[in-house]
Design an enzyme around this catalytic site. Structure first.
Site, PDB file in Angstrom:
ATOM      1  N   HIS A   1      -9.990  -2.883   9.871  1.00  0.00           N
ATOM      2  CA  HIS A   1      -9.845  -2.816   8.405  1.00  0.00           C
ATOM      3  C   HIS A   1     -10.406  -4.059   7.711  1.00  0.00           C
ATOM      4  CE1 HIS A   1      -7.852   0.890   7.417  1.00  0.00           C
ATOM      5  NE2 HIS A   1      -6.814   0.669   8.188  1.00  0.00           N
TER       6      HIS A   1
ATOM      7  N   GLY B   1       1.018  -0.526  11.788  1.00  0.00           N
ATOM      8  CA  GLY B   1       0.392  -1.768  11.392  1.00  0.00           C
ATOM      9  C   GLY B   1      -0.047  -1.683   9.952  1.00  0.00           C
ATOM     10  N   MET B   2      -0.182  -2.833   9.311  1.00  0.00           N
ATOM     11  CA  MET B   2      -0.668  -2.876   7.935  1.00  0.00           C
ATOM     12  C   MET B   2      -1.597  -4.073   7.823  1.00  0.00           C
ATOM     13  SD  MET B   2      -0.810  -1.713   4.881  1.00  0.00           S
ATOM     14  CE  MET B   2      -1.987  -2.500   3.800  1.00  0.00           C
ATOM     15  N   GLU B   3      -2.816  -3.795   7.375  1.00  0.00           N
ATOM     16  CA  GLU B   3      -3.902  -4.765   7.412  1.00  0.00           C
ATOM     17  C   GLU B   3      -3.871  -5.783   6.275  1.00  0.00           C
ATOM     18  OE1 GLU B   3      -3.947  -1.531   6.698  1.00  0.00           O
ATOM     19  OE2 GLU B   3      -5.484  -1.005   5.244  1.00  0.00           O
TER      20      GLU B   3
ATOM     21  N   HIS C   1      -7.151  -1.356  15.397  1.00  0.00           N
ATOM     22  CA  HIS C   1      -7.292  -0.607  14.141  1.00  0.00           C
ATOM     23  C   HIS C   1      -7.202  -1.559  12.934  1.00  0.00           C
ATOM     24  CE1 HIS C   1      -6.625   2.962  11.507  1.00  0.00           C
ATOM     25  NE2 HIS C   1      -5.911   2.088  10.803  1.00  0.00           N
ATOM     26  N   GLU C   2      -6.193  -2.407  12.927  1.00  0.00           N
ATOM     27  CA  GLU C   2      -6.003  -3.288  11.759  1.00  0.00           C
ATOM     28  C   GLU C   2      -7.116  -4.339  11.670  1.00  0.00           C
ATOM     29  OE1 GLU C   2      -4.069  -1.841   9.931  1.00  0.00           O
ATOM     30  OE2 GLU C   2      -2.825  -0.764  11.366  1.00  0.00           O
TER      31      GLU C   2
ATOM     32  N   GLN D   1       0.846  -1.187   0.000  1.00  0.00           N
ATOM     33  CA  GLN D   1       0.000   0.000   0.000  1.00  0.00           C
ATOM     34  C   GLN D   1       0.889   1.248   0.000  1.00  0.00           C
ATOM     35  OE1 GLN D   1      -2.583   0.657   3.423  1.00  0.00           O
ATOM     36  NE2 GLN D   1      -4.149   1.605   2.162  1.00  0.00           N
TER      37      GLN D   1
ATOM     38  N   LYS E   1       6.177   7.039  11.631  1.00  0.00           N
ATOM     39  CA  LYS E   1       5.628   7.907  12.661  1.00  0.00           C
ATOM     40  C   LYS E   1       6.735   8.414  13.595  1.00  0.00           C
ATOM     41  CE  LYS E   1       2.246   7.671  16.405  1.00  0.00           C
ATOM     42  NZ  LYS E   1       1.339   6.773  17.148  1.00  0.00           N
TER      43      LYS E   1
ATOM     44  N   ASP F   1       1.472   8.928  -1.655  1.00  0.00           N
ATOM     45  CA  ASP F   1       2.250   9.014  -0.421  1.00  0.00           C
ATOM     46  C   ASP F   1       2.537  10.466  -0.026  1.00  0.00           C
ATOM     47  OD1 ASP F   1       2.444   6.620   0.865  1.00  0.00           O
ATOM     48  OD2 ASP F   1       4.287   5.986  -0.141  1.00  0.00           O
TER      49      ASP F   1
ATOM     50  N   TYR G   1      -7.502  10.107   8.415  1.00  0.00           N
ATOM     51  CA  TYR G   1      -7.837   9.383   9.647  1.00  0.00           C
ATOM     52  C   TYR G   1      -8.704  10.237  10.569  1.00  0.00           C
ATOM     53  CZ  TYR G   1      -3.955   6.152   8.602  1.00  0.00           C
ATOM     54  OH  TYR G   1      -3.119   5.237   8.018  1.00  0.00           O
TER      55      TYR G   1
ATOM     56  N   GLU H   1      -9.592   4.847   6.063  1.00  0.00           N
ATOM     57  CA  GLU H   1      -8.954   5.175   7.348  1.00  0.00           C
ATOM     58  C   GLU H   1      -9.881   5.934   8.293  1.00  0.00           C
ATOM     59  OE1 GLU H   1      -6.389   3.666   8.211  1.00  0.00           O
ATOM     60  OE2 GLU H   1      -5.555   3.017   6.291  1.00  0.00           O
TER      61      GLU H   1
ATOM     62  N   PRO I   1       7.930   0.167   8.207  1.00  0.00           N
ATOM     63  CA  PRO I   1       7.681   1.622   8.187  1.00  0.00           C
ATOM     64  C   PRO I   1       6.357   2.077   8.792  1.00  0.00           C
ATOM     65  CG  PRO I   1       7.436   0.697   5.973  1.00  0.00           C
ATOM     66  CD  PRO I   1       7.926  -0.415   6.851  1.00  0.00           C
ATOM     67  N   TYR I   2       5.471   1.160   9.127  1.00  0.00           N
ATOM     68  CA  TYR I   2       4.180   1.565   9.699  1.00  0.00           C
ATOM     69  C   TYR I   2       3.980   0.972  11.089  1.00  0.00           C
ATOM     70  CZ  TYR I   2       3.030   3.598   5.265  1.00  0.00           C
ATOM     71  OH  TYR I   2       3.049   4.405   4.172  1.00  0.00           O
TER      72      TYR I   2
HETATM   73  N1  BES Z   1      -3.303   0.923   6.068  1.00  0.00           N
HETATM   74  C1  BES Z   1      -2.609   1.686   7.025  1.00  0.00           C
HETATM   75  C2  BES Z   1      -1.159   1.877   6.698  1.00  0.00           C
HETATM   76  C3  BES Z   1      -0.899   2.519   5.358  1.00  0.00           C
HETATM   77  C4  BES Z   1      -1.718   3.506   4.852  1.00  0.00           C
HETATM   78  C5  BES Z   1       0.189   2.131   4.634  1.00  0.00           C
HETATM   79  C6  BES Z   1      -1.454   4.067   3.610  1.00  0.00           C
HETATM   80  C7  BES Z   1       0.461   2.703   3.417  1.00  0.00           C
HETATM   81  C8  BES Z   1      -0.367   3.671   2.904  1.00  0.00           C
HETATM   82  C9  BES Z   1      -2.737   1.096   8.434  1.00  0.00           C
HETATM   83  O1  BES Z   1      -3.988   0.541   8.674  1.00  0.00           O
HETATM   84  C10 BES Z   1      -2.591   2.196   9.430  1.00  0.00           C
HETATM   85  O2  BES Z   1      -3.416   3.068   9.410  1.00  0.00           O
HETATM   86  N2  BES Z   1      -1.580   2.152  10.271  1.00  0.00           N
HETATM   87  C11 BES Z   1      -1.397   3.126  11.332  1.00  0.00           C
HETATM   88  C12 BES Z   1      -1.967   2.534  12.596  1.00  0.00           C
HETATM   89  C13 BES Z   1      -2.568   3.509  13.539  1.00  0.00           C
HETATM   90  C14 BES Z   1      -3.548   4.467  12.939  1.00  0.00           C
HETATM   91  C15 BES Z   1      -3.200   2.795  14.710  1.00  0.00           C
HETATM   92  C16 BES Z   1       0.074   3.383  11.479  1.00  0.00           C
HETATM   93  O3  BES Z   1       0.868   2.665  10.896  1.00  0.00           O
HETATM   94  O4  BES Z   1       0.449   4.320  12.178  1.00  0.00           O
HETATM   95 ZN    ZN Z   2      -5.433   2.093   8.855  1.00  0.00          ZN
END
Ligand code: BES
Ligand code: ZN
Length: 658
Positions: free
Chosen positions: A308, A278-280, A304-305, A133, A596, A386, A394, A327, A275-276
């Site tokens: 999704h 979490g990723m669903e 959160h995941e 993603q 983050k 990106d 969000y 999101e 890099p994140y």
């Molecule tokens: N799907 C996202 C991560 C993402 C979004 C990756 C767009 C690449 C492009 C994932 O569900 C997410 O939102 N992760 C957050 C978690 C948090 C909001 C609890 C993160 O990684 O910070």
């Molecule tokens: Zn998300």
């Protein structure tokens, strides 16, 4: 309009299923093999199929078993090259064809990070993982790389280390001996997977490393299983951190929506460069190891995941312009679950923490990038999604849905609507307009004129296309969990007139009753005041162990407090410390690859000493995921400077009634 980030002709002809046959080569750092797409024409006289690719080496193409001449279009920096494949016999609507592409990935595969064994927990084996993603699946496989297309898939992947994918394991069994009983790191084993639920390309995922599985206790009456994968050194801690909440929250989610239909909900704990948070990925959520805090306080990432599975993986945004549907809805539902399973105060608290993230990001996009302050962003062809990635989809999205919930009459009215929304659109990809049409239709039927009037009272234009630093409506949140944290921040603010803060009555005990999220709220509140004198920052850091805590969420906020004024006398020393921390050169050896953490740290260090930031980064660049590398480098090029926060009073509308 077709997806502005894809060059595939998916509207004419659509991939319904693909099968992957891959070999993972850790020496060469490549994945090679082939993909077979089973496609169906959506109109008459389709003469060509085109796929998205990025930095792939295409070797040969067959259509219905016969070799054909293919061509690769010129390379677009964001979208890559379209792979054009002529169809020897033009297809009419409804006819099917299979297309096989033999290829391999290259060193520039944005989706993939190949880690040396030293970069893992166990330090014994290399590790590979993907992040597709938003638009990186095309660097892994020729594909229609748009969330508007959903396909089922199967995979047969050979490697010397266990393979995990975003699908259901067929063989060898997850609960059997690791690596099918063969020698890990040496013997080639073929893993087979199938994903019977159609998924968008961004949910395709692969990981490979020395990982083991441990199931969570099965809930009675459920036809799904759930467990965690991690390196053996981490499996005990990972299992403990997630074992209570994962199945409990998934069961609660089912109650609010509908049955979980993916069969498996597993977690994979990645190395720290992930890099994140979490990723669903379908059936297999990827999580950062930084959520293993030892006290279960950061499991909201998993909640959160899980969410999704319905909002995103079930109902999918049609393209990047409607990303907020994924999101914003997920954040809303995640916090609703917190309210139901913990307390209403927990939902309010999450909203408060989110309001700060939203405000900071709205600030970052002020000026020439104000377009990204919008909820629905109309992307131009080839624009990089990106660049728009921020808290806006969000938090603005979540506030919007919460505002709808309140305007329509609260949860008694809103929850049945949520169920209907899920049941109507599960399995589909939708736009904001489709979502809105259904919302109106639902309330026309359930409530009639009164509810339609309520919906008409909403300033749709301001919510969807509004820019600026405030929400269209002043939101109110339950602040009870924040009170203590804010009172402490106020005391620190008031202490600035005393030159020796150690003479004041702050004690290590001040934080004793607070959990991680409250400490975060305390430190974020501090950032809304003018920067503290360096004597105070130092006392704060040592008294509460903030300057040495292993909890990355807390450590990040401490550095943000310390670097609030980049010109302050003590800033350079903290910038140096923060720079060492983020690359793991502080004795920990652990890179803070989660964007983050690393993006704001590099941004703040850069504001103090640009040379320190760039030289530290260059030295450790390889430790970061290619996606993080891109974004860190871009952020400097565009000179996204230090976020100078307004004093707390000025940001009142966005932050609700704080
Ligand atoms: N799907 C996202 C991560 C993402 C979004 C990756 C767009 C690449 C492009 C994932 O569900 C997410 O939102 N992760 C957050 C978690 C948090 C909001 C609890 C993160 O990684 O910070
Ligand atoms: Zn998300």
């Amino acid at each position: 309009m077709p997806d502005p980030t894809s060059q595939a002709n998916y509207l004419q002809i659509t991939s319904q299923h693909f099968s992957l046959d891959w070999k993972v080569d850790f020496e060469e750092k490549t994945i090679s093999g082939y993909v077979i797409h089973d496609l169906i024409a959506n109109e008459d006289n389709v003469k060509e199929v085109s796929f998205d690719t990025f930095a792939l080496k295409i070797e040969a193409v067959e259509v219905a078993g016969h070799p054909v001449q293919f061509s690769l279009g010129s390379t677009h920096v964001v979208m890559g090259s379209a792979l054009h494949i002529p169809l020897p016999t033009p297809l009419n609507s409804g006819s099917k064809v299979s297309v096989k592409v033999a290829y391999s990935t290259s060193k520039n595969a944005t989706a993939l990070q190949w880690l040396q064994k030293e970069q893992t927990q166990g330090k014994g084996f290399p590790f590979l993982f993907s992040q597709c993603q938003p638009i990186y699946a095309r660097s892994l496989v020729p594909i229609q790389d748009t969330p508007s297309v959903k396909s089922t898939y199967t995979a047969a992947v050979s490697a010397v280390l266990p393979i995990l994918m975003s699908a259901i394991r067929v063989s060898p069994p997850s609960e059997g001996p690791a690596h099918g009983g063969k020698v890990i790191g040496k013997d080639l084993v073929t893993y087979t997977y199938r994903q019977p639920v159609p998924i968008p390309s961004y949910l395709l995922a692969i990981a490979s490393g020395n990982v083991v599985y441990r199931p969570f206790d099965k809930l009675e009456g459920k036809d799904w299983t759930s467990g965690v994968w991690a390196e053996p050194e981490l499996i005990d801690d990972a299992h403990w951190e997630f074992r209570e909440d994962t199945t409990r929250f998934l069961a609660a989610e089912e109650k609010l929506t509908t049955n979980y239909k993916w069969g498996v909900y597993d977690l994979l704990v990645l190395p720290p460069s992930f890099p994140y948070g979490g990723m669903e990925n379908a059936c297999l959520t990827f999580v950062t190891p930084t959520v293993i805090a030892g006290d279960r306080t950061l499991v909201d990432v998993v909640v959160h995941e899980i969410t999704h599975s319905y909002f995103g993986n079930g109902i999918t945004h049609a393209d990047a312009s409607h990303f907020w549907l994924n999101e914003g809805w997920t954040n809303y539902m995640e916090r609703l679950l917190q309210q139901e399973l913990r307390s209403p105060a927990h939902r309010g608290f999450a909203m408060v923490i989110g309001a700060k993230l939203l405000y900071d990001d709205l600030k970052l996009y002020e000026g020439k990038m104000s377009k990204y302050q919008r909820l629905q962003i109309d992307f131009e062809v080839g624009e990089d999604p990106d660049d728009a990635y921020s808290s806006v989809p969000y938090e603005k999205g979540c506030n919007f849905i919460l505002h709808l919930e309140r305007t329509l009459g609260g949860l008694d009215v809103f929850l049945p609507y949520v169920k209907d929304y899920v049941n109507t659109f599960m399995g589909k990809s939708i736009t904001t307009a489709e979502w809105k049409t259904h919302l109106y239709a639902y309330f026309k039927q359930h409530g009639g004129d009164e509810k339609i009037k309520a919906l008409d009272s909403i300033d749709w234009n301001a919510w969807l296309f509004g820019e600026g630093l405030t929400l269209p409506v002043e939101m109110e949140y339950d602040l009870s969990l924040a009170t203590q944290a804010y009172a402490l921040a106020e005391r620190w603010d008031a202490s600035r007139s005393t030159s020796d803060p150690s003479k004041l009555d702050f004690t290590a005990h001040d934080l004793a009753e607070m959990d991680t999220n409250q400490i975060i709220a305390f430190l974020e509140r501090l950032q809304s005041y003018p920067a503290l004198p360096s004597t105070h920052v130092q006392h704060l850091g040592s008294l509460y162990d903030l300057a040495s805590t292993k909890n990355a969420e807390i450590r990040l906020r401490f550095y943000q407090v310390a670097l609030l004024d980049p010109t302050a006398p003590g800033s350079l020393a903290y910038a140096q410390e923060a720079a060492r921390w983020v690359v793991g050169n502080d004795g920990s050896g652990i890179v803070k690859g989660r964007m983050k953490f690393c993006r704001p740290i590099f941004r703040d260090v850069h504001a103090v000493d640009a040379e320190l930031a760039t030289s530290t980064y260059s030295q450790y660049k390889e430790a970061f995921h290619p996606i993080a590398q891109n974004l860190i480098e871009k952020q400097w090029k565009e000179r996204l400077g230090h976020v100078q926060l307004l004093p707390s009073g000025d940001s009142v509308t966005v932050r609700g009634n704080l």
